[in-house]
Structure formats: structure tokens, C-alpha cells
Design a protein around this motif. Structure first.
Motif, PDB file in Angstrom:
ATOM      1  N   LEU A   1       0.839  -1.353  -0.070  1.00 44.14           N
ATOM      2  CA  LEU A   1       0.134   0.033  -0.014  1.00 44.14           C
ATOM      3  C   LEU A   1       1.071   1.371   0.025  1.00 44.14           C
ATOM      4  N   CYS A   2       2.116   1.045   0.821  1.00 40.61           N
ATOM      5  CA  CYS A   2       2.912   2.469   0.497  1.00 40.61           C
ATOM      6  C   CYS A   2       3.621   2.499  -0.725  1.00 40.61           C
ATOM      7  N   LEU A   3       3.970   1.536  -1.375  1.00 40.86           N
ATOM      8  CA  LEU A   3       4.499   1.577  -2.751  1.00 40.86           C
ATOM      9  C   LEU A   3       3.384   2.060  -3.701  1.00 40.86           C
ATOM     10  N   THR A   4       2.051   1.530  -3.701  1.00 44.75           N
ATOM     11  CA  THR A   4       1.172   2.112  -4.450  1.00 44.75           C
ATOM     12  C   THR A   4       0.820   3.550  -4.430  1.00 44.75           C
ATOM     13  N   ALA A   5       0.781   4.001  -3.249  1.00 46.95           N
ATOM     14  CA  ALA A   5       0.581   5.572  -2.741  1.00 46.95           C
ATOM     15  C   ALA A   5       1.909   6.135  -3.341  1.00 46.95           C
ATOM     16  N   ALA A   6       3.105   5.793  -3.313  1.00 45.37           N
ATOM     17  CA  ALA A   6       4.250   6.311  -3.704  1.00 45.37           C
ATOM     18  C   ALA A   6       4.195   6.395  -5.227  1.00 45.37           C
ATOM     19  N   ASP A   7       3.915   5.406  -5.905  1.00 46.02           N
ATOM     20  CA  ASP A   7       3.647   5.100  -7.299  1.00 46.02           C
ATOM     21  C   ASP A   7       2.828   6.288  -8.034  1.00 46.02           C
ATOM     22  N   HIS A   8       1.696   6.121  -7.416  1.00 50.11           N
ATOM     23  CA  HIS A   8       0.452   7.092  -7.771  1.00 50.11           C
ATOM     24  C   HIS A   8       0.841   8.523  -7.854  1.00 50.11           C
ATOM     25  N   LEU A   9       1.781   8.713  -6.667  1.00 47.55           N
ATOM     26  CA  LEU A   9       2.209  10.313  -6.643  1.00 47.55           C
ATOM     27  C   LEU A   9       3.000  10.429  -7.691  1.00 47.55           C
ATOM     28  N   GLY A  10       3.888   9.666  -7.919  1.00 48.63           N
ATOM     29  CA  GLY A  10       4.955   9.696  -8.841  1.00 48.63           C
ATOM     30  C   GLY A  10       4.431   9.776 -10.432  1.00 48.63           C
ATOM     31  N   ARG A  11       3.463   9.086 -10.792  1.00 50.43           N
ATOM     32  CA  ARG A  11       2.629   9.237 -11.994  1.00 50.43           C
ATOM     33  C   ARG A  11       2.018  10.533 -12.187  1.00 50.43           C
ATOM     34  N   GLU A  12       1.328  11.067 -11.030  1.00 47.32           N
ATOM     35  CA  GLU A  12       0.630  12.147 -11.221  1.00 47.32           C
ATOM     36  C   GLU A  12       1.562  13.274 -11.328  1.00 47.32           C
ATOM     37  N   HIS A  13       2.640  13.130 -10.469  1.00 47.90           N
ATOM     38  CA  HIS A  13       3.733  14.433 -10.884  1.00 47.90           C
ATOM     39  C   HIS A  13       4.355  14.392 -12.157  1.00 47.90           C
ATOM     40  N   ALA A  14       4.771  13.335 -12.698  1.00 45.29           N
ATOM     41  CA  ALA A  14       5.157  13.276 -14.137  1.00 45.29           C
ATOM     42  C   ALA A  14       4.167  13.837 -15.116  1.00 45.29           C
ATOM     43  N   ALA A  15       2.846  13.510 -14.904  1.00 47.20           N
ATOM     44  CA  ALA A  15       1.823  14.135 -15.758  1.00 47.20           C
ATOM     45  C   ALA A  15       1.697  15.542 -15.680  1.00 47.20           C
ATOM     46  N   ALA A  16       1.769  16.031 -14.424  1.00 48.77           N
ATOM     47  CA  ALA A  16       1.675  17.480 -14.002  1.00 48.77           C
ATOM     48  C   ALA A  16       2.870  18.170 -14.819  1.00 48.77           C
ATOM     49  N   LEU A  17       4.129  17.674 -14.575  1.00 48.20           N
ATOM     50  CA  LEU A  17       5.002  18.008 -15.321  1.00 48.20           C
ATOM     51  C   LEU A  17       5.030  18.419 -17.045  1.00 48.20           C
ATOM     52  N   ALA A  18       4.765  17.245 -17.436  1.00 46.20           N
ATOM     53  CA  ALA A  18       4.064  17.170 -19.045  1.00 46.20           C
ATOM     54  C   ALA A  18       3.175  17.927 -19.299  1.00 46.20           C
ATOM     55  N   ASP A  19       2.081  18.167 -18.521  1.00 45.57           N
ATOM     56  CA  ASP A  19       0.802  18.829 -19.083  1.00 45.57           C
ATOM     57  C   ASP A  19       0.115  19.608 -17.774  1.00 45.57           C
ATOM     58  N   PRO A  20       0.691  20.512 -17.271  1.00 53.29           N
ATOM     59  CA  PRO A  20       0.402  21.572 -15.877  1.00 53.29           C
ATOM     60  C   PRO A  20      -1.173  21.740 -16.088  1.00 53.29           C
ATOM     61  N   ARG A  21      -2.028  21.583 -15.251  1.00 50.57           N
ATOM     62  CA  ARG A  21      -3.340  22.030 -15.062  1.00 50.57           C
ATOM     63  C   ARG A  21      -3.627  22.640 -13.760  1.00 50.57           C
ATOM     64  N   PRO A  22      -4.773  23.512 -13.808  1.00 48.86           N
ATOM     65  CA  PRO A  22      -5.113  23.962 -12.265  1.00 48.86           C
ATOM     66  C   PRO A  22      -5.415  23.185 -11.541  1.00 48.86           C
ATOM     67  N   SER A  23      -5.853  21.945 -11.925  1.00 49.90           N
ATOM     68  CA  SER A  23      -5.898  20.654 -10.780  1.00 49.90           C
ATOM     69  C   SER A  23      -4.497  20.128 -10.525  1.00 49.90           C
ATOM     70  N   SER A  24      -3.570  20.345 -10.866  1.00 53.26           N
ATOM     71  CA  SER A  24      -2.276  19.574 -10.709  1.00 53.26           C
ATOM     72  C   SER A  24      -2.042  19.547  -9.180  1.00 53.26           C
ATOM     73  N   ALA A  25      -1.787  20.942  -8.912  1.00 50.93           N
ATOM     74  CA  ALA A  25      -1.250  21.137  -7.568  1.00 50.93           C
ATOM     75  C   ALA A  25      -2.385  20.520  -6.489  1.00 50.93           C
ATOM     76  N   PRO A  26      -3.524  20.688  -6.530  1.00 54.79           N
ATOM     77  CA  PRO A  26      -4.142  20.002  -5.289  1.00 54.79           C
ATOM     78  C   PRO A  26      -4.197  18.342  -5.464  1.00 54.79           C
ATOM     79  N   ILE A  27      -4.317  18.134  -6.578  1.00 57.61           N
ATOM     80  CA  ILE A  27      -4.164  16.735  -6.766  1.00 57.61           C
ATOM     81  C   ILE A  27      -2.913  16.105  -6.095  1.00 57.61           C
ATOM     82  N   LEU A  28      -1.649  16.613  -6.466  1.00 58.13           N
ATOM     83  CA  LEU A  28      -0.356  16.237  -5.738  1.00 58.13           C
ATOM     84  C   LEU A  28      -0.423  16.423  -4.420  1.00 58.13           C
TER      85      LEU A  28
END
Length: 304
Positions: free
Chosen positions: A133-160
Motif C-alpha cells: 500500500l505504501c508503494l502504491t501510494a508512492a507510485d500514484h504520486l509519482g505518476r501524477e507528478h510526471a503527468a503534471a510536469l508534462a501537462d500542467p493544469r489548474p488541478s495539478s497542485a491540489p491533486i499532488l
């Protein structure tokens, strides 16, 4: 010398990679090694941001405020701002590194409370059942971080921010010291803890904090004991002692100058305080610890 600076310690400021700055960054130990070919990571450093690491495989060592931690699979390392630490040996370690500023976490939530705990353990091993579960949480954060860097959106910061909070709560649940209720006593303790962190070098009496915060010393003691397991005076003394050890180990300041930096008018009073807390005078403690950084027993909640 400015308050809080240690000349023998590299001061690290939060500096994310080029691109949108969300106050949180996710990378791996392989990236850390590439960015640091000179192995400066093995020397003492003091970040002004949080470093949360999940060790997936390999073996190594890490040192945080005079405590040496073995690293292996399922180890969680959390370095909070101001902690003096070293990646003593991470040449064969694989895992996730999450760097973030305190302000990213929701200010009133339990994750921010956990992040502000200056005496929380710096390393522990997650249980076998909780680790995925710890790894799943870290991986989810990592994927969202990569997506936010590639395509920043207003929702990126609160999601992260919310995913980071979820990761924090997941890993601290493993220490048995996850934040409790948001009752009045916890609010009292949070205010006291923040005031101590700001003024421990100049104010050594619980009554001074009580007067400023509008509580009685008894109220502060009750709230601190409920939240931290120790009384207000012991909590304050522990914080002064920790900074005293950092000054003695990482600077060439005389004992008298260390005493002055920590608000003791008389060096003899500082020596008495230090010896009462550690069982030895500061000069003797320095002889055994200066430049070695890994010699004391783990703090409360620590696992080997």
C-alpha cells in the motif's frame, strides 16, 4: 554566524528541477546518484524541506542526527527540515525519493501534523502487509507528478497535495504514532510546538511560552504529555539538547559560544544542563561525536 547555520554542514534549499514548481518532486535513488557524481550526499547536510524515501531493494546506510540506520527493503526514511543527515551508503539502494515543502500539505490536516513532529522517528521498516500500500501510494504520486510536469493544469497542485497527504498518512501509520484527534489539547500542543521551534534558543521556561500563548503551564504540560508522551519541560529540553548536539558535533564553536548561541547566560549553566541530559559534559560528548554523526541510541519509535 546566522541562527541555525552549521558551518560544517551543507545547507540544502528546496530547488526543484526546471519546469512547473508544485512544491513536491518525485525521483529515484538512481537520479540522486547521477546528480551527485562527487558523492556529496555522504557528507552532512541539512535540508530546508522534507525528504521521504521508500527503499524498495538493496542495502545501505543512512545517518540522521547522530543515529545510524541500516537500509534494506521496506525501510522508510523521513528527514524533516533542519535535521542533519547523510546518505552514508546508497550506492546499491533502489527506491523512491519524495522531496516536498511543508506548505504543500493541507495545513489543518493530520498529514501536516505528522510532518511537524520534530521528534518523530527518522527511519523504520514497514510491515509486510502494509508495504504494497505504501508503494502504491508512492507510485500514484509519482505518476501524477510526471503527468503534471508534462501537462500542467489548474488541478495539478491540489491533486499532488492530496496524494502526498495520503502517502504521508500511509507511512506514518506504520510507526504507531499517527496523529490523533483534532481536539483542543492537540491544538494547544501544536501551538506550543511551533513556538518552541521558533524560540527554543532564547526561551527556556515553559511559563514564558504559556504567557505568550495564553495558557497556563499546567495546560501546556497536559497537552504535550497527551500528544508527545512527555511533559512540556521535557519536550522543550529535548529540543534545546538536540540543537546543542548539532552545534558541538558540526561546528568548531567553543562550549561557551555554544552556550551563548542557545541562550545560556553562563556557560556553567549550559554544562550543567547538558550533563544532566546526557550524563557527560559537553566537551567530553564532543570528543566522542564530532565528525562521526552516528553514535547515539535511536529516538522513540525507532526500529533497527
Amino acid at each position: 554566524m546566522e541562527n541555525g547555520q552549521l558551518p560544517g554542514v551543507r545547507q540544502l534549499r528546496y530547488a526543484p528541477a526546471p519546469g512547473p514548481d508544485f512544491g513536491v518532486e518525485v525521483l529515484g535513488f538512481d537520479a540522486l546518484r547521477r546528480m551527485d557524481p562527487g558523492r556529496r550526499r555522504a557528507g552532512p547536510q541539512r535540508p530546508d524541506f522534507h525528504v521521504l524515501a521508500l527503499i524498495r531493494s538493496g542495502r545501505g546506510r543512512h545517518t540522521a542526527d547522530f543515529v545510524d540506520h541500516p537500509l534494506c527493503g521496506r525501510t522508510v526514511v523521513w528527514i524533516r527540515p533542519g535535521v542533519v543527515h547523510r546518505w552514508t551508503d546508497v550506492d546499491r539502494v533502489d527506491g523512491s525519493l519524495v522531496l516536498f515543502e511543508q506548505g504543500v500539505l493541507p495545513a489543518s490536516g493530520p498529514a501536516a501534523q505528522a510532518a511537524a513532529d520534530v521528534f518523530a522517528p527518522a527511519a523504520w521498516r514497514a510491515g509486510e502487509d502494509a508495504w504494497p500500500l505504501c508503494l502504491t501510494a508512492a507510485d500514484h504520486l509519482g505518476r501524477e507528478h510526471a503527468a503534471a510536469l508534462a501537462d500542467p493544469r489548474p488541478s495539478s497542485a491540489p491533486i499532488l497535495a492530496h496524494l502526498l497527504a495520503a502517502l504521508v498518512l500511509r507511512v506514518v501509520a506504520e510507526t504507531g504514532s499517527a496523529p490523533g484527534s483534532d481536539g483542543p489539547e492537540h491544538e494547544v500542543f501544536r501551538r506550543f510546538r511551533a513556538a518552541v521551534e521558533q524560540s527554543f534558543a532564547t526561551r527556556h521556561h515553559v511559563a514564558d511560552y504559556a504567557g505568550t500563548l495564553g495558557y497556563t503551564p499546567r495546560t501546556l504540560t497536559r497537552a504535550t504529555r497527551a500528544a508527545a508522551g512527555v511533559g512540556a519541560k521535557q519536550f522543550l529540553d529535548q529540543r534545546i539538547l538536540l540543537e546543542a548536539k548539532r552545534l558541538l558535533a558540526h561546528t568548531d564553536l567553543s562550549v561557551a559560544r555554544c552556550a551563548q548561541r542557545l541562550g545560556f547566560d553562563d556557560p556553567a549553566n549550559f554544562t550543567t544542563f547538558f550533563q544532566r541530559q546526557t550524563g557527560m559534559p559537553p566537551s567530553r560528548w564532543r570528543d566522542g561525536h564530532s565528525g562521526r554523526h552516528a553514535l547515539s541510541s535511536p529516538p522513540r519509535g525507532e526500529e533497527g
